[in-house]
Design a protein around this motif. Structure first.
Motif, PDB file in Angstrom:
ATOM      1  N   GLU A  41      35.554 -10.786  44.229  1.00 35.53           N
ATOM      2  CA  GLU A  41      35.861  -9.458  44.773  1.00 35.53           C
ATOM      3  C   GLU A  41      34.632  -8.596  44.984  1.00 35.53           C
ATOM      4  O   GLU A  41      34.731  -7.454  45.417  1.00 35.53           O
ATOM      5  CB  GLU A  41      36.825  -8.737  43.834  1.00 35.53           C
ATOM      6  CG  GLU A  41      38.145  -9.452  43.694  1.00 35.53           C
ATOM      7  CD  GLU A  41      39.062  -8.801  42.693  1.00 35.53           C
ATOM      8  OE1 GLU A  41      38.698  -7.764  42.097  1.00 35.53           O
ATOM      9  OE2 GLU A  41      40.157  -9.335  42.501  1.00 35.53           O
ATOM     10  N   GLY A  42      33.466  -9.107  44.666  1.00 33.02           N
ATOM     11  CA  GLY A  42      32.246  -8.322  44.799  1.00 33.02           C
ATOM     12  C   GLY A  42      31.985  -7.529  43.535  1.00 33.02           C
ATOM     13  O   GLY A  42      32.810  -7.468  42.624  1.00 33.02           O
ATOM     14  N   ILE A  43      30.824  -6.942  43.465  1.00 31.11           N
ATOM     15  CA  ILE A  43      30.417  -6.175  42.284  1.00 31.11           C
ATOM     16  C   ILE A  43      30.864  -4.728  42.469  1.00 31.11           C
ATOM     17  O   ILE A  43      30.572  -4.111  43.496  1.00 31.11           O
ATOM     18  CB  ILE A  43      28.896  -6.252  42.093  1.00 31.11           C
ATOM     19  CG1 ILE A  43      28.471  -7.717  41.928  1.00 31.11           C
ATOM     20  CG2 ILE A  43      28.463  -5.430  40.881  1.00 31.11           C
ATOM     21  CD1 ILE A  43      26.968  -7.937  41.983  1.00 31.11           C
ATOM     22  N   ARG A  44      31.560  -4.216  41.468  1.00 31.72           N
ATOM     23  CA  ARG A  44      32.044  -2.831  41.536  1.00 31.72           C
ATOM     24  C   ARG A  44      30.869  -1.866  41.680  1.00 31.72           C
ATOM     25  O   ARG A  44      29.798  -2.084  41.101  1.00 31.72           O
ATOM     26  CB  ARG A  44      32.815  -2.475  40.263  1.00 31.72           C
ATOM     27  CG  ARG A  44      34.073  -3.254  40.057  1.00 31.72           C
ATOM     28  CD  ARG A  44      34.898  -2.716  38.875  1.00 31.72           C
ATOM     29  NE  ARG A  44      34.150  -2.061  37.835  1.00 31.72           N
ATOM     30  CZ  ARG A  44      34.106  -2.474  36.553  1.00 31.72           C
ATOM     31  NH1 ARG A  44      34.743  -3.570  36.188  1.00 31.72           N
ATOM     32  NH2 ARG A  44      33.420  -1.789  35.658  1.00 31.72           N
ATOM     33  N   PRO A  45      31.053  -0.774  42.430  1.00 32.60           N
ATOM     34  CA  PRO A  45      29.972   0.196  42.636  1.00 32.60           C
ATOM     35  C   PRO A  45      29.387   0.753  41.339  1.00 32.60           C
ATOM     36  O   PRO A  45      28.172   0.944  41.238  1.00 32.60           O
ATOM     37  CB  PRO A  45      30.630   1.304  43.467  1.00 32.60           C
ATOM     38  CG  PRO A  45      31.744   0.616  44.189  1.00 32.60           C
ATOM     39  CD  PRO A  45      32.234  -0.441  43.239  1.00 32.60           C
ATOM     40  N   SER A  88      30.066  -7.814  48.627  1.00 29.94           N
ATOM     41  CA  SER A  88      31.134  -7.192  49.411  1.00 29.94           C
ATOM     42  C   SER A  88      32.443  -7.642  48.791  1.00 29.94           C
ATOM     43  O   SER A  88      32.457  -8.410  47.828  1.00 29.94           O
ATOM     44  CB  SER A  88      31.058  -7.634  50.877  1.00 29.94           C
ATOM     45  OG  SER A  88      31.466  -8.981  51.004  1.00 29.94           O
ATOM     46  N   ASP A  89      33.553  -7.207  49.372  1.00 29.89           N
ATOM     47  CA  ASP A  89      34.846  -7.630  48.838  1.00 29.89           C
ATOM     48  C   ASP A  89      35.135  -9.103  49.135  1.00 29.89           C
ATOM     49  O   ASP A  89      36.147  -9.646  48.705  1.00 29.89           O
ATOM     50  CB  ASP A  89      35.973  -6.731  49.340  1.00 29.89           C
ATOM     51  CG  ASP A  89      36.109  -6.723  50.851  1.00 29.89           C
ATOM     52  OD1 ASP A  89      35.341  -7.417  51.551  1.00 29.89           O
ATOM     53  OD2 ASP A  89      36.992  -6.001  51.345  1.00 29.89           O
ATOM     54  N   ALA A  90      34.220  -9.771  49.845  1.00 33.07           N
ATOM     55  CA  ALA A  90      34.357 -11.201  50.124  1.00 33.07           C
ATOM     56  C   ALA A  90      33.489 -12.048  49.196  1.00 33.07           C
ATOM     57  O   ALA A  90      33.447 -13.269  49.329  1.00 33.07           O
ATOM     58  CB  ALA A  90      33.993 -11.489  51.575  1.00 33.07           C
TER      59      ALA A  90
END
Length: 107
Positions: A41-45, A88-90
């Protein structure tokens, strides 16, 4: 770069990618570059802005110390390498560019 450092760097990045992945992790080593990519899901901000700091983790309490990437960055620096990431969310991709190890000649 030093083979022992490369092994530890690879192990840490792959372990993180396996944890984050939905179903796929890709590891590519070419010349002096290592790329580890997951389809998570990518790295959270909130994590991304502190990525690499000791004790920063997205894992639940008791499942991670937040030291893996900090140690990895230290190892990369010790061999004069450079770490770059894209997320990213990918998924997330970590790319390490190593300085050639002394005594190893290009063929």
């Amino acid at each position: 770069a030093d083979p022992i450092a490369v092994r530890q760097i690879t192990s840490n990045l792959v372990r993180n990618a396996v944890y984050a992945a939905r179903s796929r992790v890709e590891v590519v080593a070419e010349a002096n570059t290592l790329r580890v990519q997951d389809d998570g899901e990518g790295i959270r901000p909130d994590i991304l802005e502190r990525l690499g700091e000791p004790f920063v983790t997205s894992k639940p309490p008791g499942e991670g110390t937040g030291l893996g990437l900090a140690v990895t960055q230290s190892l990369i620096s010790s061999v004069d390498g450079v770490l770059h990431w894209e997320t990213s969310d990918a998924g997330t991709c970590f790319t390490v560019t190593f300085t050639p190890y002394p005594g190893v000649k290009d063929e």
